[in-house]
Design an enzyme around this catalytic site. Structure first.
Site: not given
Ligand code: ZN
Length: 235
Positions: A102, A188, A118, A21
């Site tokens: 995505i 992470s 994903h 992300a």
């Protein structure tokens, strides 16, 4: 650290990038897992619940309200990180981008070999007849997007409770196993099973770039706690 990183990238023509992300946040896309993400919002359910398979099947209308409100990145532009990676690919240094995002921003930047663990908001399929629909159709539809056959269209993004695509997983493992340099950034590394792929790496140099510490920092050759854009800007 930056100098060392520059040297490693300059010297290798077998780099694989694994991103999360954090790669897209500088384009303005919020990470709903972060504390300033989507949590403080108007929805009755937490994002993890809304973005689950069960919720999609049982509360399709509520799912789509959230999805169209929060996942629409059609007008969002690639940032410096996407562009830098595209350049690396053009220069035959980067073999593949593996992403947990995505939003399709790597392709928007021009990258060719992108593995989307994903899935993508750009792929959507009727659950009844299998007809494909583009993202515009989904985001511009009223309420629940329906196929011409009457079936409900489902985004081909991996929801919670759903498994990853076998083909994408196998490709991912193949690229990581064969990479000389693996750059892991903006993640992470807490989302299983995506995080476990790092274990397949047996190349020369593992680089982790992330704002916060990760569970894999201790096995990395280079660890930088910063925004990816800040680092790529300097290279
Ligand atoms: Zn259909």
């Amino acid at each position: 650290m930056i100098e060392k990183l520059k040297e490693i990238i300059n010297d290798s023509d077998n780099i694989v990038f694994f991103g999360g992300a954090g790669v897209s946040t500088e384009s303005g896309i919020k990470d709903f897992r972060s504390k300033d993400g989507l949590y403080n919002m108007k929805y009755k359910y937490p994002p993890e619940e809304i973005l689950s398979h069960t919720f999609f099947m049982n509360n399709t209308e509520e799912f789509y309200k959230f999805y169209k409100d929060k996942m629409n990145s059609l007008n969002i532009k690639p940032n410096i990180s996407h562009k830098y990676l595209k350049e690396l690919e053009d220069n035959h240094k980067l073999k593949a981008i593996i992403t947990q995002n995505i939003d399709g921003l790597h392709q928007k930047a021009g990258s060719k070999n992108v593995l989307e663990l994903h899935g993508s908001i750009y792929n959507n399929k009727c659950m009844k007849c299998g007809k494909q629909y583009d993202a515009d159709y989904i985001f511009n539809s009223d309420n629940i997007p329906l196929c011409k056959c009457g079936g409900i269209i489902k985004p081909e993004v991996v929801l919670y409770e759903e498994g990853l695509d076998d083909k994408v997983v196998n490709e991912t493992i193949k690229y990581i196993e064969n990479a000389e340099v693996l750059i892991v950034a903006g993640t992470s590394l807490t989302v299983y099973p995506a995080s476990s792929f790092i274990r397949y790496f047996k190349g020369k140099c593992l680089i982790i770039i992330n704002n916060d510490k990760t569970d894999y920092d201790y096995i990395a050759d280079i660890v930088i706690h910063d925004k990816l854009g800040n680092i790529f800007k300097q290279i």
